[in-house]
Scaffold this motif. Structure first.
Motif, PDB file in Angstrom:
ATOM      1  N   ASP A  33       0.838  -1.207   0.000  1.00 58.78           N
ATOM      2  CA  ASP A  33       0.000   0.000   0.000  1.00 58.78           C
ATOM      3  C   ASP A  33       0.871   1.254   0.000  1.00 58.78           C
ATOM      4  O   ASP A  33       0.652   2.187  -0.771  1.00 58.78           O
ATOM      5  CB  ASP A  33      -0.919   0.026   1.234  1.00 58.78           C
ATOM      6  N   GLN A  34       1.859   1.252   0.872  1.00 58.76           N
ATOM      7  CA  GLN A  34       2.751   2.407   0.977  1.00 58.76           C
ATOM      8  C   GLN A  34       3.582   2.563  -0.298  1.00 58.76           C
ATOM      9  O   GLN A  34       3.823   3.682  -0.750  1.00 58.76           O
ATOM     10  CB  GLN A  34       3.655   2.250   2.202  1.00 58.76           C
ATOM     11  N   ALA A  35       4.017   1.444  -0.886  1.00 57.74           N
ATOM     12  CA  ALA A  35       4.804   1.505  -2.128  1.00 57.74           C
ATOM     13  C   ALA A  35       3.994   2.153  -3.242  1.00 57.74           C
ATOM     14  O   ALA A  35       4.491   3.027  -3.965  1.00 57.74           O
ATOM     15  CB  ALA A  35       5.246   0.105  -2.539  1.00 57.74           C
ATOM     16  N   ALA A  36       2.737   1.750  -3.387  1.00 57.09           N
ATOM     17  CA  ALA A  36       1.892   2.317  -4.437  1.00 57.09           C
ATOM     18  C   ALA A  36       1.647   3.803  -4.202  1.00 57.09           C
ATOM     19  O   ALA A  36       1.679   4.612  -5.135  1.00 57.09           O
ATOM     20  CB  ALA A  36       0.563   1.555  -4.505  1.00 57.09           C
ATOM     21  N   GLU A  37       1.432   4.186  -2.940  1.00 57.47           N
ATOM     22  CA  GLU A  37       1.189   5.591  -2.610  1.00 57.47           C
ATOM     23  C   GLU A  37       2.439   6.441  -2.846  1.00 57.47           C
ATOM     24  O   GLU A  37       2.366   7.531  -3.425  1.00 57.47           O
ATOM     25  CB  GLU A  37       0.730   5.718  -1.149  1.00 57.47           C
ATOM     26  N   LEU A  38       3.596   5.935  -2.420  1.00 64.23           N
ATOM     27  CA  LEU A  38       4.838   6.682  -2.630  1.00 64.23           C
ATOM     28  C   LEU A  38       5.169   6.815  -4.115  1.00 64.23           C
ATOM     29  O   LEU A  38       5.663   7.855  -4.559  1.00 64.23           O
ATOM     30  CB  LEU A  38       5.995   6.010  -1.887  1.00 64.23           C
ATOM     31  N   ALA A  39       4.890   5.772  -4.884  1.00 69.72           N
ATOM     32  CA  ALA A  39       5.142   5.846  -6.331  1.00 69.72           C
ATOM     33  C   ALA A  39       4.264   6.922  -6.964  1.00 69.72           C
ATOM     34  O   ALA A  39       4.706   7.637  -7.866  1.00 69.72           O
ATOM     35  CB  ALA A  39       4.890   4.485  -6.979  1.00 69.72           C
ATOM     36  N   ARG A  40       3.031   7.056  -6.469  1.00 68.11           N
ATOM     37  CA  ARG A  40       2.135   8.102  -6.993  1.00 68.11           C
ATOM     38  C   ARG A  40       2.661   9.486  -6.642  1.00 68.11           C
ATOM     39  O   ARG A  40       2.677  10.386  -7.476  1.00 68.11           O
ATOM     40  CB  ARG A  40       0.724   7.908  -6.414  1.00 68.11           C
ATOM     41  N   GLU A  41       3.130   9.647  -5.403  1.00 69.86           N
ATOM     42  CA  GLU A  41       3.602  10.955  -4.946  1.00 69.86           C
ATOM     43  C   GLU A  41       4.958  11.334  -5.547  1.00 69.86           C
ATOM     44  O   GLU A  41       5.150  12.466  -5.987  1.00 69.86           O
ATOM     45  CB  GLU A  41       3.751  10.953  -3.419  1.00 69.86           C
ATOM     46  N   LEU A  42       5.889  10.395  -5.538  1.00 65.72           N
ATOM     47  CA  LEU A  42       7.278  10.708  -5.886  1.00 65.72           C
ATOM     48  C   LEU A  42       7.614  10.516  -7.362  1.00 65.72           C
ATOM     49  O   LEU A  42       8.620  11.025  -7.829  1.00 65.72           O
ATOM     50  CB  LEU A  42       8.225   9.856  -5.028  1.00 65.72           C
ATOM     51  N   LYS A  43       6.801   9.722  -8.066  1.00 65.15           N
ATOM     52  CA  LYS A  43       7.017   9.443  -9.492  1.00 65.15           C
ATOM     53  C   LYS A  43       8.465   9.035  -9.799  1.00 65.15           C
ATOM     54  O   LYS A  43       9.156   9.688 -10.587  1.00 65.15           O
ATOM     55  CB  LYS A  43       6.617  10.638 -10.342  1.00 65.15           C
ATOM     56  N   PRO A  44       8.938   7.944  -9.186  1.00 67.92           N
ATOM     57  CA  PRO A  44      10.312   7.498  -9.446  1.00 67.92           C
ATOM     58  C   PRO A  44      10.437   6.900 -10.851  1.00 67.92           C
ATOM     59  O   PRO A  44       9.424   6.553 -11.467  1.00 67.92           O
ATOM     60  CB  PRO A  44      10.527   6.418  -8.382  1.00 67.92           C
ATOM     61  N   ASP A  45      11.646   6.803 -11.343  1.00 67.98           N
ATOM     62  CA  ASP A  45      11.874   6.140 -12.628  1.00 67.98           C
ATOM     63  C   ASP A  45      11.624   4.644 -12.489  1.00 67.98           C
ATOM     64  O   ASP A  45      11.025   4.019 -13.366  1.00 67.98           O
ATOM     65  CB  ASP A  45      13.312   6.371 -13.111  1.00 67.98           C
ATOM     66  N   VAL A  46      12.110   4.069 -11.373  1.00 65.74           N
ATOM     67  CA  VAL A  46      12.007   2.628 -11.154  1.00 65.74           C
ATOM     68  C   VAL A  46      11.650   2.362  -9.694  1.00 65.74           C
ATOM     69  O   VAL A  46      12.162   3.028  -8.794  1.00 65.74           O
ATOM     70  CB  VAL A  46      13.347   1.906 -11.458  1.00 65.74           C
ATOM     71  N   VAL A  47      10.783   1.371  -9.492  1.00 70.36           N
ATOM     72  CA  VAL A  47      10.492   0.875  -8.151  1.00 70.36           C
ATOM     73  C   VAL A  47      11.082  -0.528  -8.057  1.00 70.36           C
ATOM     74  O   VAL A  47      10.802  -1.389  -8.893  1.00 70.36           O
ATOM     75  CB  VAL A  47       8.968   0.808  -7.891  1.00 70.36           C
ATOM     76  N   LEU A  48      11.930  -0.747  -7.045  1.00 73.39           N
ATOM     77  CA  LEU A  48      12.471  -2.073  -6.768  1.00 73.39           C
ATOM     78  C   LEU A  48      11.523  -2.710  -5.761  1.00 73.39           C
ATOM     79  O   LEU A  48      11.430  -2.257  -4.618  1.00 73.39           O
ATOM     80  CB  LEU A  48      13.884  -1.934  -6.216  1.00 73.39           C
TER      81      LEU A  48
END
Length: 196
Positions: free
Chosen positions: A19-34
């Protein structure tokens, strides 16, 4: 810690669950999520699906101890562009991150056969456990030793550093109780861990 030492890699966030990974990806817009696949509340498969549904620009690389057919297939179907096992070295991880940001897909050689098996069988099959607690990568290295490859050749085949191969060999010898490569080859043949 490992990622922070890699050249060209900037860590913008860490998450404790999917849940936190999906939320952080939305907020931070990283190039890659490991992405780890096994997490509390929301697993990495569902988190990958959410991230990739919301933003196709964010790439996901699964990094997990699970290398069974179902995990590989589920991660890729959820939108992961890469799949590495946790015994991947820092250079492998750096290369994978670089490749997926350029649009390539990266599948750890240790799990490629699971993907092929799953696709050719039409349905995922459970992985057969390796003897003596060998990891999928260690089985790959042992198979290549039995095929007569040198450490340098094994490193080239698996796209890892030669030092990584030496570390794998030391762990293999310890796990199987072998003194040297010759005994390791005998072990590989007795346990059907040869390519031929």
């Amino acid at each position: 810690m490992l990622l922070g030492l890699l050249p060209g890699v900037e860590i913008v966030g860490t998450a404790a669950d999917g849940d936190q990974a999906a939320e952080l990806a939305r907020e931070l817009k990283p190039d890659v999520v490991l992405m780890d696949l096994r997490m509390p509340r929301c697993d990495g498969i569902e988190a990958t699906r959410r991230i990739r549904t919301r933003d196709r620009e964010v790439q996901v690389v699964a990094l997990t101890t699970y290398a069974d057919d179902r995990s590989v297939l589920d991660a890729l179907q959820a939108g992961a562009r890469g799949y590495l096992t946790k015994d991947a070295g820092s250079e492998e991880i750096r290369r994978a991150l670089s490749q997926v940001t350029r649009g390539a897909a990266v599948i750890d050689p240790a799990v490629q056969h699971h993907l092929v098996d799953a696709l050719t069988a039409g349905a995922p099959r459970p992985a057969s456990p390796a003897p003596d607690g060998l990891t999928p990568r260690e089985v790959d290295v042992l198979t290549l030793i039995a095929d007569g490859l040198s450490n340098t050749e094994i490193a080239q085949r698996l796209f890892v550093a030669e030092a990584t191969v030496k570390s794998h060999i030391n762990r293999i010898l310890g796990k199987i109780g072998a003194r040297d490569r010759a005994q390791a080859v005998g072990y590989a043949y007795r346990h059907g861990l040869t390519s031929g």
